[in-house]
Design a protein around this motif. Sequence first.
Motif, PDB file in Angstrom:
ATOM      1  N   ALA A 256       0.825  -1.214   0.000  1.00 51.85           N
ATOM      2  CA  ALA A 256       0.000   0.000   0.000  1.00 51.85           C
ATOM      3  C   ALA A 256       0.856   1.259   0.000  1.00 51.85           C
ATOM      4  O   ALA A 256       0.499   2.275  -0.618  1.00 51.85           O
ATOM      5  CB  ALA A 256      -0.924  -0.011   1.214  1.00 51.85           C
ATOM      6  N   SER A 260      -0.271   3.729  -3.611  1.00 56.90           N
ATOM      7  CA  SER A 260      -1.472   4.090  -2.852  1.00 56.90           C
ATOM      8  C   SER A 260      -2.734   4.024  -3.703  1.00 56.90           C
ATOM      9  O   SER A 260      -3.846   4.021  -3.170  1.00 56.90           O
ATOM     10  CB  SER A 260      -1.313   5.501  -2.271  1.00 56.90           C
ATOM     11  N   ARG A 261      -2.578   3.969  -5.027  1.00 61.61           N
ATOM     12  CA  ARG A 261      -3.755   3.911  -5.888  1.00 61.61           C
ATOM     13  C   ARG A 261      -4.298   2.498  -6.031  1.00 61.61           C
ATOM     14  O   ARG A 261      -5.413   2.313  -6.510  1.00 61.61           O
ATOM     15  CB  ARG A 261      -3.419   4.464  -7.277  1.00 61.61           C
ATOM     16  N   TYR A 262      -3.513   1.501  -5.634  1.00 58.86           N
ATOM     17  CA  TYR A 262      -3.941   0.112  -5.736  1.00 58.86           C
ATOM     18  C   TYR A 262      -4.621  -0.244  -4.426  1.00 58.86           C
ATOM     19  O   TYR A 262      -3.970  -0.550  -3.420  1.00 58.86           O
ATOM     20  CB  TYR A 262      -2.734  -0.785  -6.005  1.00 58.86           C
ATOM     21  N   THR A 263      -5.957  -0.232  -4.412  1.00 55.77           N
ATOM     22  CA  THR A 263      -6.712  -0.304  -3.160  1.00 55.77           C
ATOM     23  C   THR A 263      -6.770  -1.700  -2.554  1.00 55.77           C
ATOM     24  O   THR A 263      -7.122  -1.835  -1.373  1.00 55.77           O
ATOM     25  CB  THR A 263      -8.148   0.183  -3.401  1.00 55.77           C
ATOM     26  N   SER A 266      -4.715  -2.154   0.716  1.00 57.28           N
ATOM     27  CA  SER A 266      -5.279  -1.445   1.872  1.00 57.28           C
ATOM     28  C   SER A 266      -6.535  -2.147   2.383  1.00 57.28           C
ATOM     29  O   SER A 266      -6.742  -2.264   3.606  1.00 57.28           O
ATOM     30  CB  SER A 266      -5.607  -0.001   1.496  1.00 57.28           C
ATOM     31  N   LYS A 267      -7.366  -2.631   1.493  1.00 58.08           N
ATOM     32  CA  LYS A 267      -8.602  -3.302   1.919  1.00 58.08           C
ATOM     33  C   LYS A 267      -8.290  -4.601   2.664  1.00 58.08           C
ATOM     34  O   LYS A 267      -8.903  -4.882   3.718  1.00 58.08           O
ATOM     35  CB  LYS A 267      -9.490  -3.579   0.700  1.00 58.08           C
ATOM     36  N   LEU A 286      -7.465   2.632   5.739  1.00 62.76           N
ATOM     37  CA  LEU A 286      -8.310   3.017   4.617  1.00 62.76           C
ATOM     38  C   LEU A 286      -8.300   4.529   4.389  1.00 62.76           C
ATOM     39  O   LEU A 286      -8.377   4.989   3.243  1.00 62.76           O
ATOM     40  CB  LEU A 286      -9.745   2.540   4.846  1.00 62.76           C
ATOM     41  N   GLN A 289      -5.572   5.722   2.269  1.00 66.77           N
ATOM     42  CA  GLN A 289      -5.663   5.315   0.871  1.00 66.77           C
ATOM     43  C   GLN A 289      -6.004   6.522  -0.003  1.00 66.77           C
ATOM     44  O   GLN A 289      -6.759   7.412   0.389  1.00 66.77           O
ATOM     45  CB  GLN A 289      -6.744   4.236   0.717  1.00 66.77           C
ATOM     46  N   ALA A 292     -10.499   6.825  -4.012  1.00 65.65           N
ATOM     47  CA  ALA A 292     -10.967   5.613  -4.695  1.00 65.65           C
ATOM     48  C   ALA A 292     -12.430   5.814  -5.051  1.00 65.65           C
ATOM     49  O   ALA A 292     -13.315   5.088  -4.599  1.00 65.65           O
ATOM     50  CB  ALA A 292     -10.777   4.393  -3.808  1.00 65.65           C
ATOM     51  N   ASP A 295     -14.150   2.735  -6.656  1.00 61.54           N
ATOM     52  CA  ASP A 295     -14.039   1.435  -5.992  1.00 61.54           C
ATOM     53  C   ASP A 295     -15.173   1.310  -4.979  1.00 61.54           C
ATOM     54  O   ASP A 295     -15.094   1.792  -3.842  1.00 61.54           O
ATOM     55  CB  ASP A 295     -12.686   1.316  -5.308  1.00 61.54           C
ATOM     56  N   TYR A 298     -14.326  -0.564  -1.671  1.00 68.09           N
ATOM     57  CA  TYR A 298     -13.567   0.238  -0.704  1.00 68.09           C
ATOM     58  C   TYR A 298     -14.519   1.053   0.166  1.00 68.09           C
ATOM     59  O   TYR A 298     -14.399   1.068   1.402  1.00 68.09           O
ATOM     60  CB  TYR A 298     -12.592   1.140  -1.454  1.00 68.09           C
TER      61      TYR A 298
END
Length: 384
Positions: A256, A260-263, A266-267, A286, A289, A292, A295, A298
């Motif tokens: 993460a 930081s754009r790849y959620t 973080s999830k 979260l 993050q 998003a 998403d 998310y």
Amino acid sequence: MSLINQMLRDLESRRAQAQGSKPGGVLDNLSWPAQPGTSSGNMLSGLRSVNWLRLGGIAAGFAVLLTVYLWYSSGTSVDKAPETVVQAPAAPAQQATDTEGISAPQQAAAENIPAPAVATTEAPAPQVTEPAAVETPAVSPVGSAPVAPAPQEAKPASAVEAAPPREPRVARAEEQVPLPAPIKKPSAEGPDQLAERGYQEAVEALQNGKMADAQRNLRETLAQQPRHHKSRELLTEIYLRTGRISEAENLLAAGAMLDSRYTLFSKLHARLLAQRGDISGALQVLQRQAAADTDAEYHALLAALYQRASDHGQAVTAYQIALRLEPNQGVWWMGLAISLEAQQNPGDALSAYRRAQSSGTLTGAALEFVQRKINRLEAQTPAP
């Protein structure tokens, strides 16, 4: 463990979408030992090959030593043969010298003596120390002087030259030095291509049941290309299936931070923290993050965490964003209805419960819970 199972389904679904296939794959039919062991079959076969090589080297060395010993023994016997031939005529020479000072009748009498008696009488002649008897060269039946020490020393050299060339000595197994590993040439592939190849090798190792090799390939791939998401996801799934939760958390947290754009990282990390009861930590993951907006999952997860933290205002907002993106999620309508009811808004809560019921995605206990809520709220709310 239900959250971990959901996370595993998320990973499988995400990987299936990336590969264009249905969920499931190389990890479904594998056994997942907590501490995978290693097989000793290859090690035993390697030891047997080394023992045969060692026995062959010892036998070859013994054969070489035996050949050298026989050759030197034959060379020594040839050198000593001329010494016997040269020293043998010394007795006749001494006999001729002793008969020079006697008269003719004495010589005739001496000639009538049988040969064996003469040989017996004159046998000690070589031991006489008179110089004339030893140094007389004219009586030698060979016709040449005794061989000097110098020619005797030269004969082994000629024998060596006439001998066939020796075979090269075979090194014993203990003396054989392993060849160095070949130097790898620099690859023309870029970091992304190398990372993809390492990931495929890890998948192949998993299919062959080589768990340790797969993990090593994935770790090496991430060390060279930390942003290769598929390798990080697969290694995380391996850690989750084998119960190594803390290692999975560290892997997700690092992913993460790198992107930081790849959620997904973080999830998954937030779900692990929530399962451990750390709701505040999960919310912080979260909230760090990046935006998003597209998403839905998310925002639904963020809403569920707000709801567990009793922050129903934030939960309603997050659920509404998620349902705008995916309006047919019955579980999210149920969550929105719960937070609306907690805010003392029974009318909107009843509408949300009805949407959850009509979505057709609820089953079992969830569907029964929604039905009870609808019946109770309908009884409390006067008809318009």
